[in-house]
Design a protein around this motif. Structure first.
Motif, PDB file in Angstrom:
ATOM      1  N   ARG A 274       0.928  -1.288  -0.210  1.00 38.65           N
ATOM      2  CA  ARG A 274       0.409  -0.071  -0.038  1.00 38.65           C
ATOM      3  C   ARG A 274       1.161   1.300   0.091  1.00 38.65           C
ATOM      4  N   TYR A 275       1.940   0.949   0.568  1.00 40.06           N
ATOM      5  CA  TYR A 275       2.946   2.601   1.087  1.00 40.06           C
ATOM      6  C   TYR A 275       3.833   2.913  -0.155  1.00 40.06           C
ATOM      7  N   GLU A 276       4.281   2.020  -0.846  1.00 39.73           N
ATOM      8  CA  GLU A 276       5.207   1.404  -1.914  1.00 39.73           C
ATOM      9  C   GLU A 276       5.167   1.558  -2.523  1.00 39.73           C
ATOM     10  N   SER A 277       3.378   1.823  -3.952  1.00 36.62           N
ATOM     11  CA  SER A 277       2.708   1.098  -4.096  1.00 36.62           C
ATOM     12  C   SER A 277       3.894   0.595  -5.391  1.00 36.62           C
ATOM     13  N   PRO A 278       4.298  -0.919  -5.972  1.00 35.25           N
ATOM     14  CA  PRO A 278       4.889  -1.244  -7.125  1.00 35.25           C
ATOM     15  C   PRO A 278       4.472  -0.732  -8.127  1.00 35.25           C
ATOM     16  N   VAL A 279       3.522  -0.534  -8.617  1.00 38.79           N
ATOM     17  CA  VAL A 279       3.429  -0.108  -9.973  1.00 38.79           C
ATOM     18  C   VAL A 279       2.155   0.781  -9.392  1.00 38.79           C
ATOM     19  N   SER A 280       2.640   1.603 -10.554  1.00 35.73           N
ATOM     20  CA  SER A 280       2.305   3.451 -10.426  1.00 35.73           C
ATOM     21  C   SER A 280       0.985   3.391 -10.885  1.00 35.73           C
ATOM     22  N   PHE A 281       0.507   2.961 -11.966  1.00 36.51           N
ATOM     23  CA  PHE A 281      -0.779   3.163 -13.218  1.00 36.51           C
ATOM     24  C   PHE A 281      -1.143   2.324 -14.050  1.00 36.51           C
ATOM     25  N   PHE A 282      -2.337   2.744 -14.119  1.00 32.22           N
ATOM     26  CA  PHE A 282      -2.297   2.006 -15.430  1.00 32.22           C
ATOM     27  C   PHE A 282      -3.703   2.351 -15.841  1.00 32.22           C
ATOM     28  N   CYS A 283      -4.058   2.370 -17.301  1.00 32.32           N
ATOM     29  CA  CYS A 283      -4.235   3.264 -17.939  1.00 32.32           C
ATOM     30  C   CYS A 283      -5.544   2.520 -18.649  1.00 32.32           C
ATOM     31  N   ARG A 284      -6.745   3.562 -19.098  1.00 34.96           N
ATOM     32  CA  ARG A 284      -8.427   2.812 -19.149  1.00 34.96           C
ATOM     33  C   ARG A 284      -8.551   3.716 -20.240  1.00 34.96           C
ATOM     34  N   GLY A 285      -9.486   3.029 -21.530  1.00 35.22           N
ATOM     35  CA  GLY A 285     -10.360   4.210 -22.579  1.00 35.22           C
ATOM     36  C   GLY A 285     -11.478   4.060 -22.157  1.00 35.22           C
ATOM     37  N   VAL A 286     -11.655   4.983 -21.629  1.00 39.15           N
ATOM     38  CA  VAL A 286     -13.775   5.366 -21.600  1.00 39.15           C
ATOM     39  C   VAL A 286     -14.666   4.878 -22.888  1.00 39.15           C
ATOM     40  N   THR A 287     -15.606   4.016 -22.813  1.00 33.81           N
ATOM     41  CA  THR A 287     -15.823   3.579 -23.915  1.00 33.81           C
ATOM     42  C   THR A 287     -17.372   4.135 -24.519  1.00 33.81           C
ATOM     43  N   ARG A 288     -17.719   4.755 -23.325  1.00 39.13           N
ATOM     44  CA  ARG A 288     -19.095   5.563 -23.533  1.00 39.13           C
ATOM     45  C   ARG A 288     -19.440   6.644 -22.478  1.00 39.13           C
ATOM     46  N   PRO A 289     -20.370   7.267 -22.538  1.00 41.56           N
ATOM     47  CA  PRO A 289     -20.298   8.636 -21.586  1.00 41.56           C
ATOM     48  C   PRO A 289     -20.831   8.443 -20.378  1.00 41.56           C
ATOM     49  N   THR A 290     -19.998   8.710 -19.039  1.00 44.58           N
ATOM     50  CA  THR A 290     -19.927   8.639 -17.990  1.00 44.58           C
ATOM     51  C   THR A 290     -19.713  10.047 -16.733  1.00 44.58           C
ATOM     52  N   GLU A 291     -20.127   9.124 -15.717  1.00 46.69           N
ATOM     53  CA  GLU A 291     -19.783  10.612 -14.424  1.00 46.69           C
ATOM     54  C   GLU A 291     -18.925  10.115 -13.109  1.00 46.69           C
ATOM     55  N   VAL A 292     -17.525  10.529 -12.983  1.00 48.17           N
ATOM     56  CA  VAL A 292     -16.962  10.009 -12.169  1.00 48.17           C
ATOM     57  C   VAL A 292     -16.624  11.183 -10.931  1.00 48.17           C
ATOM     58  N   GLY A 293     -17.607  10.693  -9.848  1.00 40.48           N
ATOM     59  CA  GLY A 293     -17.553  12.081  -8.897  1.00 40.48           C
ATOM     60  C   GLY A 293     -18.040  13.600  -9.635  1.00 40.48           C
ATOM     61  N   GLY A 294     -18.663  13.110 -10.241  1.00 38.92           N
ATOM     62  CA  GLY A 294     -19.464  14.832 -10.963  1.00 38.92           C
ATOM     63  C   GLY A 294     -18.627  15.097 -11.410  1.00 38.92           C
ATOM     64  N   VAL A 295     -17.408  14.777 -12.338  1.00 43.57           N
ATOM     65  CA  VAL A 295     -16.912  15.000 -13.235  1.00 43.57           C
ATOM     66  C   VAL A 295     -17.446  14.229 -14.616  1.00 43.57           C
ATOM     67  N   GLN A 296     -17.903  15.213 -15.795  1.00 43.61           N
ATOM     68  CA  GLN A 296     -18.456  14.518 -17.327  1.00 43.61           C
ATOM     69  C   GLN A 296     -16.957  13.843 -18.127  1.00 43.61           C
ATOM     70  N   LEU A 297     -17.536  12.118 -17.993  1.00 45.91           N
ATOM     71  CA  LEU A 297     -16.312  12.205 -19.385  1.00 45.91           C
ATOM     72  C   LEU A 297     -16.903  11.786 -20.444  1.00 45.91           C
ATOM     73  N   ASP A 298     -16.384  10.821 -21.377  1.00 45.79           N
ATOM     74  CA  ASP A 298     -16.712  11.224 -22.879  1.00 45.79           C
ATOM     75  C   ASP A 298     -15.921   9.870 -23.488  1.00 45.79           C
ATOM     76  N   ALA A 299     -17.102   8.945 -24.480  1.00 49.74           N
ATOM     77  CA  ALA A 299     -16.143   7.561 -25.040  1.00 49.74           C
ATOM     78  C   ALA A 299     -14.637   9.009 -25.659  1.00 49.74           C
ATOM     79  N   GLY A 300     -14.212   7.894 -25.374  1.00 50.84           N
ATOM     80  CA  GLY A 300     -12.929   8.102 -26.567  1.00 50.84           C
ATOM     81  C   GLY A 300     -11.875   8.798 -25.276  1.00 50.84           C
ATOM     82  N   ASP A 301     -12.506   9.190 -24.505  1.00 57.06           N
ATOM     83  CA  ASP A 301     -10.915   9.258 -23.049  1.00 57.06           C
ATOM     84  C   ASP A 301     -10.441   9.120 -22.625  1.00 57.06           C
TER      85      ASP A 301
END
Length: 393
Positions: A274-301
């Protein structure tokens, strides 16, 4: 709710060395923060990362969970097991389901613990050694290479090849460019060392080729899975073991508590993840319009799931910037989650505690014997050197 973009460079040398202030700034900014420099939404908080990992229909790993998946150097990684979704991902993952099942891994535990004990005992006799070069990078490679079925004389390049591949998950910066020349070596390594003829019978590699022979997967899929053994098979364990030893060597009182109560070893390893996460990140592609915590994301983001930031989120973990071996944070996202949760996490959770447990048994005093140095990589976080001194009573 609208959040303006920010110009934080998560791949600068300063941030790669110490990302915590940048992560905290992003968490404070919001649940999804647009990084102008890279045209991607950073996801820095735990709840959103946790939820996205479990929604592959909206947040797709295909064609590869890298920052810039369409770059030419990502060709070999596209649609691998890391970069596929069901039904293809389900088919590929099923090939090793028997070998990675809890029942199968339980049969390996005693042997791995015996190996760890022998390696640690030999190092303790030396008194001073490099816990990264001599232990964290040695032990997991030996374990995984043997399980995969690699010849003993062909294991040395594995970590360098994995490091090069993970660098390309970031932008085309100097680290990535320096790794490009090594990428063809991965294909060459598979063609020369990881063939039906060279892989040991009864190994995980042999199981992959057997699945191809049965027609469960295609021959190209078998090669992709061999590639995954190289790229994703060891780095998490290597870096988490090195980080755990470093964190304990810096904290004499914590080491003493572990010696007094060895039952805390597994919790200590989870807390290091937890404290020293050995993998910093992975990415994902947004497939459809969605909202994340009140933030609008679009397909293709594109979204960047910041595992290290999520694991230090004070909204989820009390006193998140404190290393606490009694926390036992089994819900951390160091191994990802959902269908793409690290397939080898069960093995890592045997190897890491096996090493720490051996140190607890053999070492009374654990301390730094020099200044640790950070290994820089765009996607994985770990140490290059960790001089330590160990003494028995």
């Amino acid at each position: 709710m609208s959040i303006a973009g920010v110009d934080i460079d998560l791949f600068s040398t300063a941030v790669l060395e110490e990302p915590w202030a940048a992560y905290a700034a992003l968490r404070e900014r919001g649940p999804a923060v647009y990084l102008d420099r890279y045209g991607v939404w950073a996801i820095p908080r735990y709840d959103e990362v946790f939820a996205m990992l479990r929604d592959h229909q909206t947040f797709s790993s295909a064609p590869v969970p890298a920052l810039e998946p369409e770059r030419p150097d990502m060709e070999a990684a596209r649609h691998s097991i890391l970069g596929s979704d069901p039904p293809r991902h389900t088919t590929l993952r099923a090939v090793l389901s028997e070998q990675l099942s809890p029942r199968a891994l339980r049969t390996l535990r005693a042997d791995i613990e015996t190996q760890a004990d022998a390696v640690v005992a030999g190092l303790v006799e030396r008194g001073t050694y490099d816990a990264v070069q001599d232990l964290a990078r040695r032990f997991p490679v030996e374990v995984v290479a043997r399980l995969v079925g690699l010849p003993e004389d062909a294991r040395e390049p594995l970590l360098a090849l994995a490091d090069a591949a993970f660098n390309t998950f970031g932008p085309a910066n100097e680290l990535t460019q320096a790794s490009w020349s090594r990428l063809p070596e991965i294909g060459g390594y598979i063609a020369q060392v990881m063939t039906r003829e060279t892989i040991a019978p009864g190994s995980w590699g042999a199981a992959v080729y057997a699945a191809a022979d049965r027609g469960d997967i295609s021959e190209p899929d078998a090669i992709q899975m061999m590639n995954a053994f190289i790229v994703a098979g060891m780095d998490t364990t290597v870096n988490s073991i090195g980080s755990a030893i470093w964190l304990l060597a810096e904290r004499p009182d914590t080491w003493a508590a572990l010696r007094e109560d060895p039952s805390l070893v597994r919790s200590a390893y989870e807390e290091a993840l937890r404290y020293e996460s050995p993998v910093s990140f992975f990415c994902r592609g947004v497939t459809r319009p969605t909202e994340v915590g009140g933030v609008q994301l679009d397909a293709g983001d594109r979204v960047m799931l910041l595992f290290g930031a999520a694991n230090r989120d004070e909204r989820h973990y009390a006193d998140a910037d404190r290393f606490d071996v009694r926390r036992n944070p089994l819900d951390h996202v160091a191994f990802g989650g959902g269908i793409h949760g690290c397939a080898g996490q069960g093995l890592a959770r045997i190897e890491g505690p096996a090493v720490l447990g051996a140190l607890v048994r053999h070492v009374e005093f654990l301390e730094l014997a020099g200044e640790p140095s950070r290994h820089l990589n765009n996607a994985v976080r770990g140490l290059e050197r960790l001089p330590i001194a160990t003494r028995t009573s």
